[in-house]
Design a protein around this motif. Structure first.
Motif, PDB file in Angstrom:
ATOM      1  N   ILE A   1       3.564   9.778  -0.669  1.00 25.00           N
ATOM      2  CA  ILE A   1       4.339   9.448  -1.890  1.00 25.00           C
ATOM      3  C   ILE A   1       3.337   9.970  -3.212  1.00 25.00           C
ATOM      4  O   ILE A   1       3.816  10.492  -3.978  1.00 25.00           O
ATOM      5  CB  ILE A   1       4.927   8.066  -2.218  1.00 25.00           C
ATOM      6  CG1 ILE A   1       5.933   7.711  -0.978  1.00 25.00           C
ATOM      7  CG2 ILE A   1       5.169   7.478  -3.236  1.00 25.00           C
ATOM      8  CD1 ILE A   1       6.021   6.371  -0.858  1.00 25.00           C
ATOM      9  N   VAL A   2       2.227   9.638  -3.146  1.00 20.54           N
ATOM     10  CA  VAL A   2       1.195   9.886  -4.328  1.00 20.54           C
ATOM     11  C   VAL A   2       1.055  11.431  -4.565  1.00 20.54           C
ATOM     12  O   VAL A   2       1.189  12.214  -5.461  1.00 20.54           O
ATOM     13  CB  VAL A   2      -0.122   9.405  -4.030  1.00 20.54           C
ATOM     14  CG1 VAL A   2      -1.118   9.683  -4.880  1.00 20.54           C
ATOM     15  CG2 VAL A   2       0.101   7.813  -3.743  1.00 20.54           C
TER      16      VAL A   2
ATOM     17  N   MET B   1       0.761  -1.217   0.083  1.00 20.48           N
ATOM     18  CA  MET B   1      -0.054  -0.043  -0.083  1.00 20.48           C
ATOM     19  C   MET B   1       0.762   1.287  -0.040  1.00 20.48           C
ATOM     20  O   MET B   1       1.823   1.216   0.707  1.00 20.48           O
ATOM     21  CB  MET B   1      -0.850  -0.052   1.169  1.00 20.48           C
ATOM     22  CG  MET B   1      -1.972   1.172   1.230  1.00 20.48           C
ATOM     23  SD  MET B   1      -2.921   1.273   2.801  1.00 20.48           S
ATOM     24  CE  MET B   1      -4.079   0.102   2.036  1.00 20.48           C
ATOM     25  N   GLU B   2       0.705   2.304  -0.986  1.00 21.17           N
ATOM     26  CA  GLU B   2       1.261   3.396  -0.859  1.00 21.17           C
ATOM     27  C   GLU B   2       0.973   4.373   0.172  1.00 21.17           C
ATOM     28  O   GLU B   2      -0.148   4.391   0.538  1.00 21.17           O
ATOM     29  CB  GLU B   2       1.160   4.171  -2.121  1.00 21.17           C
ATOM     30  CG  GLU B   2       1.867   3.294  -3.329  1.00 21.17           C
ATOM     31  CD  GLU B   2       2.115   4.025  -4.681  1.00 21.17           C
ATOM     32  OE1 GLU B   2       2.750   5.276  -4.675  1.00 21.17           O
ATOM     33  OE2 GLU B   2       1.454   3.758  -5.678  1.00 21.17           O
ATOM     34  N   ASP B   3       2.015   5.213   0.680  1.00 18.81           N
ATOM     35  CA  ASP B   3       1.702   6.382   1.367  1.00 18.81           C
ATOM     36  C   ASP B   3       0.989   7.325   0.558  1.00 18.81           C
ATOM     37  O   ASP B   3       1.731   7.792  -0.500  1.00 18.81           O
ATOM     38  CB  ASP B   3       3.138   6.700   2.090  1.00 18.81           C
ATOM     39  CG  ASP B   3       3.089   7.539   3.401  1.00 18.81           C
ATOM     40  OD1 ASP B   3       1.938   8.581   3.287  1.00 18.81           O
ATOM     41  OD2 ASP B   3       3.970   7.615   4.237  1.00 18.81           O
ATOM     42  N   TYR B   4       0.067   8.138   1.133  1.00 18.63           N
ATOM     43  CA  TYR B   4      -0.480   9.222   0.518  1.00 18.63           C
ATOM     44  C   TYR B   4       0.450  10.342   0.314  1.00 18.63           C
ATOM     45  O   TYR B   4       0.589  10.831  -0.815  1.00 18.63           O
ATOM     46  CB  TYR B   4      -1.671   9.941   1.180  1.00 18.63           C
ATOM     47  CG  TYR B   4      -1.249  10.544   2.510  1.00 18.63           C
ATOM     48  CD1 TYR B   4      -1.117  11.968   2.266  1.00 18.63           C
ATOM     49  CD2 TYR B   4      -1.030  10.100   3.840  1.00 18.63           C
ATOM     50  CE1 TYR B   4      -0.818  12.783   3.439  1.00 18.63           C
ATOM     51  CE2 TYR B   4      -0.642  10.878   4.905  1.00 18.63           C
ATOM     52  CZ  TYR B   4      -0.681  12.090   4.730  1.00 18.63           C
ATOM     53  OH  TYR B   4      -0.225  12.943   5.658  1.00 18.63           O
TER      54      TYR B   4
END
Length: 70
Positions: free
Chosen positions: A6-7, A1-4
């Motif tokens: 990074i997005v 799951m990506e960290d927000y």
């Protein structure tokens, strides 16, 4: 799951790339988009949490498809 975070940084970088392709300063982009220059800086650094609505508005201000950003 990506960290927000990074997005947000990825989205900000894409806005910076698209803005520079159009040879716009942050100031000019902010003027076109109807936001403060500091806001554009925060977006491009990934420090500003963006709504989908704001992403669409900013992409429209650059006259680019939303697919170029997300």
């Amino acid at each position: 799951m990506e960290d927000y975070r990074i997005v947000l940084k990825q989205i900000g970088l894409k806005f910076r790339v698209e803005r520079t392709k159009k040879q716009l300063s942050q100031e000019k982009f902010a003027e076109i988009a109807g936001v403060h220059t500091n806001y554009i800086g925060k977006v491009e650094r990934g420090e500003q949490n963006l709504t989908i609505k704001k992403i669409v508005e900013l992409a429209n201000s650059l006259d680019i498809p939303i697919n170029n950003i997300i």
